[in-house]
Design a protein around this motif. Structure first.
Motif, mmCIF file in Angstrom:
data_model
loop_
_atom_site.group_PDB
_atom_site.id
_atom_site.type_symbol
_atom_site.label_atom_id
_atom_site.label_comp_id
_atom_site.label_asym_id
_atom_site.label_seq_id
_atom_site.Cartn_x
_atom_site.Cartn_y
_atom_site.Cartn_z
ATOM 1 N N MET A 7 11.664 -36.777 -38.455
ATOM 2 C CA MET A 7 12.904 -36.318 -39.088
ATOM 3 C C MET A 7 12.921 -36.743 -40.552
ATOM 4 O O MET A 7 12.628 -37.885 -40.882
ATOM 5 N N THR A 8 13.267 -35.797 -41.408
ATOM 6 C CA THR A 8 13.228 -36.042 -42.851
ATOM 7 C C THR A 8 14.627 -36.049 -43.461
ATOM 8 O O THR A 8 15.536 -35.382 -42.959
ATOM 9 N N THR A 9 14.761 -36.797 -44.533
ATOM 10 C CA THR A 9 15.973 -36.769 -45.338
ATOM 11 C C THR A 9 15.572 -36.698 -46.801
ATOM 12 O O THR A 9 14.538 -37.257 -47.201
ATOM 13 N N TYR A 10 16.375 -36.011 -47.596
ATOM 14 C CA TYR A 10 16.122 -35.855 -49.020
ATOM 15 C C TYR A 10 17.408 -36.105 -49.788
ATOM 16 O O TYR A 10 18.497 -35.708 -49.349
ATOM 17 N N VAL A 11 17.261 -36.711 -50.960
ATOM 18 C CA VAL A 11 18.414 -36.797 -51.841
ATOM 19 C C VAL A 11 18.558 -35.448 -52.543
ATOM 20 O O VAL A 11 17.640 -34.614 -52.529
ATOM 21 N N ASP A 12 19.699 -35.230 -53.149
ATOM 22 C CA ASP A 12 20.011 -33.897 -53.669
ATOM 23 C C ASP A 12 18.966 -33.378 -54.659
ATOM 24 O O ASP A 12 18.586 -32.202 -54.605
ATOM 25 N N PHE A 13 18.489 -34.241 -55.557
ATOM 26 C CA PHE A 13 17.576 -33.745 -56.588
ATOM 27 C C PHE A 13 16.218 -33.357 -56.021
ATOM 28 O O PHE A 13 15.439 -32.657 -56.663
ATOM 29 N N ALA A 14 15.915 -33.820 -54.814
ATOM 30 C CA ALA A 14 14.625 -33.529 -54.198
ATOM 31 C C ALA A 14 14.665 -32.310 -53.278
ATOM 32 O O ALA A 14 13.616 -31.728 -52.995
ATOM 33 N N LYS A 15 15.839 -31.923 -52.872
ATOM 34 C CA LYS A 15 15.951 -30.815 -51.924
ATOM 35 C C LYS A 15 15.437 -29.520 -52.534
ATOM 36 O O LYS A 15 15.792 -29.142 -53.647
ATOM 37 N N GLY A 16 14.576 -28.846 -51.796
ATOM 38 C CA GLY A 16 14.033 -27.578 -52.252
ATOM 39 C C GLY A 16 12.835 -27.692 -53.172
ATOM 40 O O GLY A 16 12.170 -26.692 -53.441
ATOM 41 N N ARG A 17 12.567 -28.898 -53.678
ATOM 42 C CA ARG A 17 11.427 -29.072 -54.590
ATOM 43 C C ARG A 17 10.380 -30.029 -54.026
ATOM 44 O O ARG A 17 9.184 -29.855 -54.277
ATOM 45 N N PHE A 18 10.817 -31.043 -53.311
ATOM 46 C CA PHE A 18 9.905 -32.061 -52.792
ATOM 47 C C PHE A 18 9.808 -31.955 -51.279
ATOM 48 O O PHE A 18 10.781 -31.598 -50.603
ATOM 49 N N THR A 19 8.637 -32.277 -50.743
ATOM 50 C CA THR A 19 8.426 -32.285 -49.305
ATOM 51 C C THR A 19 7.718 -33.569 -48.901
ATOM 52 O O THR A 19 6.632 -33.863 -49.408
ATOM 53 N N ILE A 20 8.330 -34.314 -47.998
ATOM 54 C CA ILE A 20 7.705 -35.526 -47.466
ATOM 55 C C ILE A 20 7.074 -35.193 -46.123
ATOM 56 O O ILE A 20 7.623 -34.412 -45.340
ATOM 57 N N SER A 21 5.910 -35.767 -45.874
ATOM 58 C CA SER A 21 5.234 -35.561 -44.596
ATOM 59 C C SER A 21 4.433 -36.811 -44.254
ATOM 60 O O SER A 21 4.219 -37.678 -45.109
ATOM 61 N N ARG A 22 3.993 -36.888 -43.013
ATOM 62 C CA ARG A 22 3.230 -38.045 -42.584
ATOM 63 C C ARG A 22 2.102 -37.606 -41.672
ATOM 64 O O ARG A 22 2.215 -36.598 -40.958
ATOM 65 N N ASP A 23 1.031 -38.373 -41.703
ATOM 66 C CA ASP A 23 -0.109 -38.157 -40.824
ATOM 67 C C ASP A 23 -0.363 -39.456 -40.089
ATOM 68 O O ASP A 23 -0.960 -40.391 -40.647
ATOM 69 N N ASP A 24 0.085 -39.537 -38.860
ATOM 70 C CA ASP A 24 -0.059 -40.778 -38.101
ATOM 71 C C ASP A 24 -1.520 -41.098 -37.801
ATOM 72 O O ASP A 24 -1.876 -42.252 -37.582
ATOM 73 N N ALA A 25 -2.382 -40.087 -37.786
ATOM 74 C CA ALA A 25 -3.802 -40.330 -37.501
ATOM 75 C C ALA A 25 -4.470 -41.117 -38.620
ATOM 76 O O ALA A 25 -5.390 -41.901 -38.377
ATOM 77 N N SER A 26 -4.008 -40.899 -39.850
ATOM 78 C CA SER A 26 -4.613 -41.592 -40.990
ATOM 79 C C SER A 26 -3.696 -42.643 -41.590
ATOM 80 O O SER A 26 -4.026 -43.242 -42.621
ATOM 81 N N ASN A 27 -2.530 -42.875 -40.958
ATOM 82 C CA ASN A 27 -1.582 -43.883 -41.444
ATOM 83 C C ASN A 27 -1.165 -43.631 -42.888
ATOM 84 O O ASN A 27 -1.075 -44.557 -43.705
ATOM 85 N N THR A 28 -0.926 -42.362 -43.192
ATOM 86 C CA THR A 28 -0.642 -41.963 -44.567
ATOM 87 C C THR A 28 0.642 -41.137 -44.631
ATOM 88 O O THR A 28 0.892 -40.309 -43.750
ATOM 89 N N VAL A 29 1.411 -41.370 -45.680
ATOM 90 C CA VAL A 29 2.592 -40.564 -45.947
ATOM 91 C C VAL A 29 2.400 -39.867 -47.286
ATOM 92 O O VAL A 29 1.764 -40.416 -48.194
ATOM 93 N N PHE A 30 2.913 -38.649 -47.374
ATOM 94 C CA PHE A 30 2.704 -37.818 -48.556
ATOM 95 C C PHE A 30 4.040 -37.396 -49.160
ATOM 96 O O PHE A 30 5.057 -37.328 -48.479
ATOM 97 N N LEU A 31 3.983 -37.085 -50.450
ATOM 98 C CA LEU A 31 5.133 -36.483 -51.110
ATOM 99 C C LEU A 31 4.612 -35.364 -52.001
ATOM 100 O O LEU A 31 3.938 -35.624 -53.005
ATOM 101 N N LEU A 32 4.884 -34.138 -51.603
ATOM 102 C CA LEU A 32 4.518 -32.983 -52.416
ATOM 103 C C LEU A 32 5.692 -32.675 -53.329
ATOM 104 O O LEU A 32 6.805 -32.441 -52.855
ATOM 105 N N MET A 33 5.423 -32.695 -54.616
ATOM 106 C CA MET A 33 6.462 -32.449 -55.606
ATOM 107 C C MET A 33 6.129 -31.182 -56.364
ATOM 108 O O MET A 33 5.028 -31.056 -56.924
ATOM 109 N N THR A 34 7.056 -30.235 -56.365
ATOM 110 C CA THR A 34 6.875 -28.983 -57.082
ATOM 111 C C THR A 34 8.001 -28.784 -58.081
ATOM 112 O O THR A 34 9.007 -29.502 -58.051
#
Length: 115
Positions: free
Chosen positions: A56-83
């Motif tokens: 489950m994800t949450t975003y602050v207002d300035f990030a909504k629609g532009r940023f995407t958070i994701s996670r890969d439990d297999a590699s113990n890594t979290v990502f933030l795609l910023m557009t």
């Protein structure tokens, strides 16, 4: 020993994109609540986005629609795609992990949005 290591920051032009990564070790990543924060020049550190162990994800207002958070439990890594980056997105971006009652931080990665 807990380690959170951010990467992917850099200089990008307005309107560009960046993918930040946070590689973790020493925590039980799959049960950890992960977040990205940022601290701009002369500003306090603020939440950007977070993702729970169930995805489950949450975003602050300035990030909504532009940023995407994701996670890969297999590699113990979290990502933030910023557009659609803006100059006001310039900041040091930090990764945070919350596991049980403990909170851990990475060293941060600089993102500069400028033409």
């Amino acid at each position: 020993q807990v380690q959170l290591v951010e990467s992917g920051g850099g200089l990008v032009q307005p309107g560009g994109s960046l993918l930040l990564s946070c590689a973790t070790s020493g925590i039980i990543f799959s049960i950890s609540h992960m977040g990205w924060y940022r601290q701009g020049p002369g500003k306090s550190r603020e939440l950007v986005a977070s993702i729970g162990s169930g995805g489950m994800t949450t975003y602050v207002d300035f990030a909504k629609g532009r940023f995407t958070i994701s996670r890969d439990d297999a590699s113990n890594t979290v990502f933030l795609l910023m557009t659609a980056l803006k100059p006001e997105d310039t900041a040091v971006y930090y990764c945070n992990a919350e596991m049980y009652q403990d909170s851990y931080w990475g060293q941060g990665t600089q993102v500069t949005v400028s033409s």
